[in-house]
Design a protein around this motif. Structure first.
Motif, mmCIF file in Angstrom:
data_model
loop_
_atom_site.group_PDB
_atom_site.id
_atom_site.type_symbol
_atom_site.label_atom_id
_atom_site.label_comp_id
_atom_site.label_asym_id
_atom_site.label_seq_id
_atom_site.Cartn_x
_atom_site.Cartn_y
_atom_site.Cartn_z
ATOM 1 N N GLY A 104 -0.040 -8.359 10.101
ATOM 2 C CA GLY A 104 -0.037 -8.188 8.189
ATOM 3 C C GLY A 104 -1.277 -7.154 7.755
ATOM 4 O O GLY A 104 -1.628 -7.593 6.666
ATOM 5 N N GLY A 105 -1.262 -6.162 8.573
ATOM 6 C CA GLY A 105 -2.688 -5.007 7.895
ATOM 7 C C GLY A 105 -4.303 -5.729 8.372
ATOM 8 O O GLY A 105 -3.711 -6.520 8.794
ATOM 9 N N ILE A 106 -4.812 -4.920 8.046
ATOM 10 C CA ILE A 106 -6.311 -5.746 7.372
ATOM 11 C C ILE A 106 -7.060 -5.639 5.714
ATOM 12 O O ILE A 106 -6.458 -5.270 4.639
ATOM 13 C CB ILE A 106 -7.049 -4.525 8.358
ATOM 14 C CG1 ILE A 106 -7.415 -4.461 9.569
ATOM 15 C CG2 ILE A 106 -8.645 -5.158 7.765
ATOM 16 C CD1 ILE A 106 -7.270 -4.857 10.497
ATOM 17 N N VAL A 107 -6.669 -7.215 5.929
ATOM 18 C CA VAL A 107 -7.543 -7.316 3.753
ATOM 19 C C VAL A 107 -8.845 -7.573 3.953
ATOM 20 O O VAL A 107 -9.535 -7.996 4.736
ATOM 21 C CB VAL A 107 -6.866 -9.012 3.770
ATOM 22 C CG1 VAL A 107 -6.543 -8.908 2.039
ATOM 23 C CG2 VAL A 107 -4.911 -8.268 3.999
ATOM 24 N N VAL A 108 -9.437 -7.048 3.066
ATOM 25 C CA VAL A 108 -10.772 -6.233 2.211
ATOM 26 C C VAL A 108 -10.761 -6.891 1.575
ATOM 27 O O VAL A 108 -10.592 -6.125 0.362
ATOM 28 C CB VAL A 108 -11.289 -5.440 2.842
ATOM 29 C CG1 VAL A 108 -13.081 -5.605 2.750
ATOM 30 C CG2 VAL A 108 -10.810 -5.064 4.872
ATOM 31 N N GLY A 109 -11.340 -8.417 1.243
ATOM 32 C CA GLY A 109 -11.814 -8.833 -0.178
ATOM 33 C C GLY A 109 -11.312 -9.724 -0.871
ATOM 34 O O GLY A 109 -9.725 -10.153 0.119
ATOM 35 N N ASP A 110 -10.840 -10.165 -1.782
ATOM 36 C CA ASP A 110 -10.131 -11.303 -2.689
ATOM 37 C C ASP A 110 -10.371 -11.195 -4.304
ATOM 38 O O ASP A 110 -11.143 -12.327 -4.987
ATOM 39 C CB ASP A 110 -10.831 -12.590 -1.811
ATOM 40 C CG ASP A 110 -9.911 -13.994 -2.336
ATOM 41 O OD1 ASP A 110 -8.889 -13.845 -2.659
ATOM 42 O OD2 ASP A 110 -10.759 -15.210 -1.768
ATOM 43 N N ASN A 111 -9.274 -10.530 -4.720
ATOM 44 C CA ASN A 111 -9.140 -10.112 -5.496
ATOM 45 C C ASN A 111 -7.691 -10.251 -6.269
ATOM 46 O O ASN A 111 -6.743 -9.728 -4.921
ATOM 47 C CB ASN A 111 -9.876 -8.854 -5.952
ATOM 48 C CG ASN A 111 -9.789 -8.759 -7.558
ATOM 49 O OD1 ASN A 111 -8.870 -8.557 -8.203
ATOM 50 N ND2 ASN A 111 -11.558 -8.069 -8.412
ATOM 51 N N SER A 112 -7.389 -10.723 -6.848
ATOM 52 C CA SER A 112 -5.630 -9.909 -7.457
ATOM 53 C C SER A 112 -5.042 -8.449 -7.641
ATOM 54 O O SER A 112 -4.592 -8.670 -7.962
ATOM 55 C CB SER A 112 -5.485 -10.765 -9.323
ATOM 56 O OG SER A 112 -6.836 -10.566 -10.189
ATOM 57 N N HIS A 113 -5.861 -7.430 -7.883
ATOM 58 C CA HIS A 113 -5.484 -6.644 -7.848
ATOM 59 C C HIS A 113 -6.185 -5.921 -6.177
ATOM 60 O O HIS A 113 -7.119 -5.934 -5.552
ATOM 61 C CB HIS A 113 -6.436 -5.454 -8.829
ATOM 62 C CG HIS A 113 -6.489 -3.760 -8.414
ATOM 63 N ND1 HIS A 113 -7.028 -3.307 -9.484
ATOM 64 C CD2 HIS A 113 -5.448 -3.232 -8.441
ATOM 65 C CE1 HIS A 113 -6.368 -1.757 -9.438
ATOM 66 N NE2 HIS A 113 -5.738 -2.273 -7.787
ATOM 67 N N ALA A 114 -4.999 -5.574 -5.686
ATOM 68 C CA ALA A 114 -4.631 -5.004 -4.514
ATOM 69 C C ALA A 114 -4.920 -2.927 -4.593
ATOM 70 O O ALA A 114 -4.322 -3.015 -5.296
ATOM 71 C CB ALA A 114 -4.185 -6.098 -3.823
ATOM 72 N N VAL A 115 -5.267 -2.593 -3.445
ATOM 73 C CA VAL A 115 -5.332 -1.403 -3.202
ATOM 74 C C VAL A 115 -4.741 -1.421 -2.139
ATOM 75 O O VAL A 115 -5.261 -1.315 -1.181
ATOM 76 C CB VAL A 115 -6.247 -1.246 -3.532
ATOM 77 C CG1 VAL A 115 -6.298 0.825 -3.528
ATOM 78 C CG2 VAL A 115 -7.375 -0.645 -4.802
ATOM 79 N N VAL A 116 -3.364 -0.335 -1.344
ATOM 80 C CA VAL A 116 -2.813 -0.703 -0.470
ATOM 81 C C VAL A 116 -3.004 1.104 0.103
ATOM 82 O O VAL A 116 -3.232 2.248 -0.545
ATOM 83 C CB VAL A 116 -1.762 -1.054 -0.804
ATOM 84 C CG1 VAL A 116 -0.709 -0.189 0.875
ATOM 85 C CG2 VAL A 116 -1.438 -2.142 -1.503
ATOM 86 N N VAL A 117 -4.036 0.684 1.364
ATOM 87 C CA VAL A 117 -4.631 2.386 1.615
ATOM 88 C C VAL A 117 -3.884 2.481 3.309
ATOM 89 O O VAL A 117 -2.925 1.589 3.936
ATOM 90 C CB VAL A 117 -5.836 2.692 1.789
ATOM 91 C CG1 VAL A 117 -6.217 2.330 0.337
ATOM 92 C CG2 VAL A 117 -6.945 0.652 1.631
ATOM 93 N N GLU A 118 -3.957 3.291 3.589
ATOM 94 C CA GLU A 118 -3.947 3.416 4.883
ATOM 95 C C GLU A 118 -4.306 2.723 6.412
ATOM 96 O O GLU A 118 -3.954 2.363 7.383
ATOM 97 C CB GLU A 118 -3.735 5.021 5.455
ATOM 98 C CG GLU A 118 -2.174 6.190 5.224
ATOM 99 C CD GLU A 118 -2.543 6.905 5.039
ATOM 100 O OE1 GLU A 118 -1.908 7.754 6.852
ATOM 101 O OE2 GLU A 118 -1.691 8.270 4.046
ATOM 102 N N ASP A 119 -5.789 3.089 6.325
ATOM 103 C CA ASP A 119 -7.092 1.986 7.382
ATOM 104 C C ASP A 119 -7.705 1.940 7.339
ATOM 105 O O ASP A 119 -8.016 1.774 5.425
ATOM 106 C CB ASP A 119 -7.038 3.661 8.383
ATOM 107 C CG ASP A 119 -8.424 3.827 7.290
ATOM 108 O OD1 ASP A 119 -9.669 4.277 7.115
ATOM 109 O OD2 ASP A 119 -7.807 5.654 6.121
ATOM 110 N N ALA A 120 -8.616 0.877 7.792
ATOM 111 C CA ALA A 120 -9.253 -0.652 7.696
ATOM 112 C C ALA A 120 -10.881 0.933 6.864
ATOM 113 O O ALA A 120 -11.225 -0.275 5.826
ATOM 114 C CB ALA A 120 -9.414 -0.964 8.481
ATOM 115 N N ALA A 121 -11.131 1.251 7.134
ATOM 116 C CA ALA A 121 -11.794 1.787 6.456
ATOM 117 C C ALA A 121 -12.245 2.790 4.894
ATOM 118 O O ALA A 121 -12.896 1.537 5.023
ATOM 119 C CB ALA A 121 -12.452 2.992 7.765
#
Length: 180
Positions: free
Chosen positions: A82-99
């Motif tokens: 499920g990847g790593i999810v950081v934050g809780d907003n209605s706008h998601a920014v999909v990136v490659e790594d956790a940092a």
């Protein structure tokens, strides 16, 4: 035929990143310490592996970044599909790594780390919950970013942004300018 994926156990001994100056320095250097301090992501240090571990929301999986020259640089533990999810907003920014997910969360969006460039079914399902999705992968994966955007456009407002810069090294204003 799909082969079962080897799942590495989460290390049994973990400690606070604050007990290890190298771990704190790494988190500062990749703009991730703020997300940790704000409680947007669970991060621990694994002394046996000398890695900083970024956990998924339910803490059933993590990715660890080596603080020394060991290979591989990143290592997965438990279920990270499920990847790593950081934050809780209605706008998601999909990136490659956790940092990078931690870094983009500083502007008030939800960073979602693919942990590579593959859009897994659990991540795709999660992304359909957001009102806006922005995909920003490294320059060498720009065609993959466009492919993911096309797949997501059926379910939500998705756009791709292309950059030559590493998101974990950008300032807040640089990230805001990129995502606008």
């Amino acid at each position: 035929i799909s082969l079962p994926r080897k799942i590495n156990s989460i290390p049994s001994i973990l400690s606070s990143v604050y007990s290890h100056p190298d771990a704190v320095e790494y988190l500062k250097s990749v703009n991730s310490l703020e997300a940790y301090k704000d409680g947007l992501v669970h991060i621990k240090y694994s002394p046996s592996d000398n890695r900083v571990l970024f956990f998924n929301k339910d803490k059933t999986g993590a990715v660890g970044r080596a603080l020394d020259k060991r290979i591989p640089k990143w290592w997965s533990y438990g279920d990270t599909s499920g990847g790593i999810v950081v934050g809780d907003n209605s706008h998601a920014v999909v990136v490659e790594d956790a940092a990078s997910a931690c870094s983009v969360s500083r502007i008030g969006v939800t960073g979602i780390a693919l942990l590579g460039t593959q859009l897994t079914p659990p991540i795709k399902s999660k992304l359909s919950e957001f009102t806006r999705v922005t995909i920003i992968l490294d320059k060498d994966a720009s065609s993959k970013a466009l492919s993911i955007t096309k797949k997501m456009a059926q379910h939500t407002c998705a756009t791709a942004k292309l950059t030559k810069d590493d998101l974990k090294c950008l300032s807040i204003s640089q990230i805001q300018k990129l995502i606008r």
